[in-house]
Design a protein around this motif. Structure first.
Motif, short mmCIF file in Angstrom:
data_model
loop_
_atom_site.label_atom_id
_atom_site.label_comp_id
_atom_site.label_asym_id
_atom_site.label_seq_id
_atom_site.Cartn_x
_atom_site.Cartn_y
_atom_site.Cartn_z
N GLY A 148 0.84 -1.19 0.00
CA GLY A 148 0.00 0.00 0.00
C GLY A 148 0.87 1.24 0.00
N SER A 149 0.28 2.40 -0.02
CA SER A 149 1.10 3.59 0.06
C SER A 149 0.94 4.20 1.43
CB SER A 149 0.69 4.60 -1.01
OG SER A 149 -0.29 4.05 -1.83
N PRO A 150 2.01 4.23 2.22
CA PRO A 150 1.92 4.82 3.54
C PRO A 150 1.66 6.31 3.41
CG PRO A 150 4.18 4.37 2.97
CD PRO A 150 3.36 3.84 1.84
N THR A 151 1.03 6.90 4.40
CA THR A 151 0.68 8.31 4.25
C THR A 151 1.93 9.18 4.18
OG1 THR A 151 0.25 8.11 6.60
CG2 THR A 151 -1.66 8.37 5.18
N LYS A 152 2.88 8.94 5.07
CA LYS A 152 4.10 9.77 5.03
C LYS A 152 5.33 8.89 5.23
CE LYS A 152 4.49 14.01 6.55
NZ LYS A 152 4.66 14.98 7.64
N PRO A 153 5.78 8.19 4.18
CA PRO A 153 6.92 7.28 4.35
C PRO A 153 8.18 8.00 4.80
CG PRO A 153 6.32 7.50 2.03
CD PRO A 153 5.26 8.19 2.82
N GLU A 154 8.31 9.31 4.43
CA GLU A 154 9.55 10.03 4.78
C GLU A 154 9.73 10.17 6.30
OE1 GLU A 154 7.16 11.00 2.80
OE2 GLU A 154 6.54 13.08 3.13
N ASP A 155 8.64 10.03 7.05
CA ASP A 155 8.77 10.06 8.51
C ASP A 155 9.58 8.87 9.03
OD1 ASP A 155 7.27 12.31 8.59
OD2 ASP A 155 5.43 11.36 9.31
N PHE A 156 9.69 7.82 8.21
CA PHE A 156 10.37 6.60 8.65
C PHE A 156 11.73 6.42 7.98
CE2 PHE A 156 5.78 5.83 9.10
CZ PHE A 156 5.74 5.59 10.47
N TYR A 157 12.18 7.42 7.23
CA TYR A 157 13.49 7.32 6.58
C TYR A 157 14.59 7.25 7.65
CZ TYR A 157 11.45 8.56 2.02
OH TYR A 157 10.73 8.57 0.87
N THR A 158 15.69 6.63 7.28
CA THR A 158 16.81 6.49 8.21
C THR A 158 17.46 7.85 8.48
OG1 THR A 158 17.16 4.34 7.21
CG2 THR A 158 18.91 5.16 8.64
N ASP A 159 17.69 8.13 9.74
CA ASP A 159 18.34 9.38 10.12
C ASP A 159 19.86 9.17 10.14
OD1 ASP A 159 18.14 12.14 11.56
OD2 ASP A 159 19.52 10.96 12.77
N PRO A 160 20.62 9.95 9.37
CA PRO A 160 22.08 9.72 9.26
C PRO A 160 22.83 9.79 10.58
CG PRO A 160 21.32 11.23 7.57
CD PRO A 160 20.17 11.04 8.49
N ASP A 161 22.45 10.70 11.47
CA ASP A 161 23.16 10.82 12.75
C ASP A 161 22.86 9.63 13.66
OD1 ASP A 161 24.37 13.19 12.06
OD2 ASP A 161 22.62 14.36 12.67
N GLU A 162 21.58 9.22 13.66
CA GLU A 162 21.20 8.05 14.44
C GLU A 162 21.92 6.81 13.87
OE1 GLU A 162 16.97 7.80 16.36
OE2 GLU A 162 16.94 6.68 14.50
N ALA A 163 22.05 6.76 12.55
CA ALA A 163 22.71 5.63 11.88
C ALA A 163 24.17 5.53 12.31
CB ALA A 163 22.60 5.78 10.36
N ARG A 164 24.83 6.68 12.42
CA ARG A 164 26.25 6.66 12.83
C ARG A 164 26.39 6.04 14.22
NH1 ARG A 164 27.26 11.82 13.56
NH2 ARG A 164 28.12 12.34 11.52
N GLU A 165 25.56 6.51 15.15
CA GLU A 165 25.62 6.01 16.52
C GLU A 165 25.25 4.53 16.58
OE1 GLU A 165 23.80 7.80 20.55
OE2 GLU A 165 22.43 6.46 19.49
N PHE A 166 24.23 4.15 15.81
CA PHE A 166 23.75 2.77 15.78
C PHE A 166 24.87 1.83 15.30
CE2 PHE A 166 21.44 -0.79 13.79
CZ PHE A 166 20.52 -1.10 14.78
N CYS A 167 25.56 2.23 14.25
CA CYS A 167 26.64 1.38 13.70
C CYS A 167 27.80 1.28 14.68
CB CYS A 167 27.11 1.93 12.35
SG CYS A 167 25.85 1.77 11.08
N GLU A 168 28.15 2.40 15.29
CA GLU A 168 29.26 2.40 16.25
C GLU A 168 28.95 1.51 17.45
OE1 GLU A 168 30.96 6.89 15.33
OE2 GLU A 168 29.92 6.51 17.23
N LYS A 169 27.74 1.61 17.96
CA LYS A 169 27.39 0.88 19.19
C LYS A 169 27.10 -0.60 18.96
CE LYS A 169 25.89 4.62 22.15
NZ LYS A 169 24.79 5.28 22.84
N THR A 170 26.70 -0.97 17.75
CA THR A 170 26.35 -2.37 17.49
C THR A 170 27.49 -3.15 16.84
OG1 THR A 170 25.42 -1.77 15.35
CG2 THR A 170 23.87 -1.93 17.21
N GLY A 171 28.34 -2.46 16.08
CA GLY A 171 29.43 -3.14 15.38
C GLY A 171 28.98 -3.91 14.14
#
Ligand SMILES: [Zn+2]
Length: 283
Positions: A148-171
């Protein structure tokens, strides 16, 4: 030859293209994908999605994938696709999968981080590599339903800063990012935000993964790869090609044997996989 996820993604990084991951739900699709890669002399990832486990248990289909990968003339990674439960992730590790996707993206950020770190520690201890997901795709992996088409898919896009922290902390070794793609069949051309990919590539420094590859235009793939996508999950259209070939074979009425129908599906899936691999290789 059987290789790890990290190793196969290094090949894609060196070639500045993307390696395809195709779900192998049975003998015909496993053979179709590996032969397609061999004929094109390209590495490939064959995946077992946890959601497909009801059709073929990992103990059987996973063993078949590993045997085919070991015998292949090209590098093949055997990958758990959308591992949702810890049990399935650990089963895949015990069997000898070389890539694990832990998908805890439905959980709140902190829980996703904790579960992903736990699986990554176990996988690395057993010599396997890990992909995780941050952000949300608008539809779950299913392979048989329209999205289906979500109403606002961009609300769920990956956040680059959160991604950096996530990768560092999880390995983790690879990150699936949400930038407008969806699983299954698209009703209209998806709108993709390549700046999300570029920013996540810069902030994390690890290979990025695009899910929902079926139905994206050749230009969409080119731009995604240029932005930093190194693994593309592609399944629905290959499955559809097999389904349609099977339907044509049955409609022709020239056989009463299932193996003839399966063979027609295998041939069609192989051609479709070849086309996808060529596209992901930048040809
Ligand atoms: Zn997916």
């Amino acid at each position: 030859m059987l290789v790890g996820l990290k190793e196969i993604l290094k090949i894609a990084e060196a070639d500045k293209n993307a390696v395809g991951m195709f779900n192998g739900t049975g003998f015909d699709s496993i053979r179709a994908v590996i032969e397609a890669a061999e004929e094109l002399n390209r590495p490939v990832i064959i995946g077992h999605a946890e959601v497909h486990n009801v059709y073929s248990d990992i103990s059987i289909v996973g063993a078949a994938m590993l045997a085919a990968a070991k015998a292949a003339k090209v590098p093949v990674c055997v990958h758990l696709d959308h591992g949702v439960t810890l049990e399935m992730c650990y089963r895949a590790l015990r069997i000898g999968f070389t890539g694990i996707m832990i998908d805890a993206s439905a959980l709140p950020y902190e829980e996703n981080l904790a579960v992903t770190r736990q699986v990554t520690e176990a996988a690395h201890a057993m010599g396997a590599d890990v992909e995780a997901e941050l952000g949300k795709l608008s539809t779950p992996e299913a392979g048989s339903t329209d999205c289906g088409s979500p109403t606002k898919p961009e609300d769920f896009y990956t956040d680059p800063d959160e991604a950096r922290e996530f990768c560092e902390k999880t390995g983790i070794d690879a990150l699936a990012v949400a930038f407008g793609t969806a699983h299954g069949f698209y009703k209209s051309q998806p709108k993709l935000d390549f700046s999300v990919v570029r920013n996540c590539a810069a902030s994390t420094g690890i290979p990025l993964v695009m899910h929902g590859g079926s139905g994206v235009s050749p230009d969409g793939f080119r731009q995604a790869i240029a932005a930093g996508i190194r693994k593309i999950n592609y399944y629905s259209y290959m499955s559809k090609a097999g389904y349609e070939a099977a339907a044509r074979c049955i409609a022709a009425g020239s056989t009463k044997y299932l193996h003839d129908v399966e063979f027609a599906a295998y041939q069609a899936m192989k051609e479709d996989a070849k086309q996808a691999i060529r596209m992901f290789s930048g040809e």
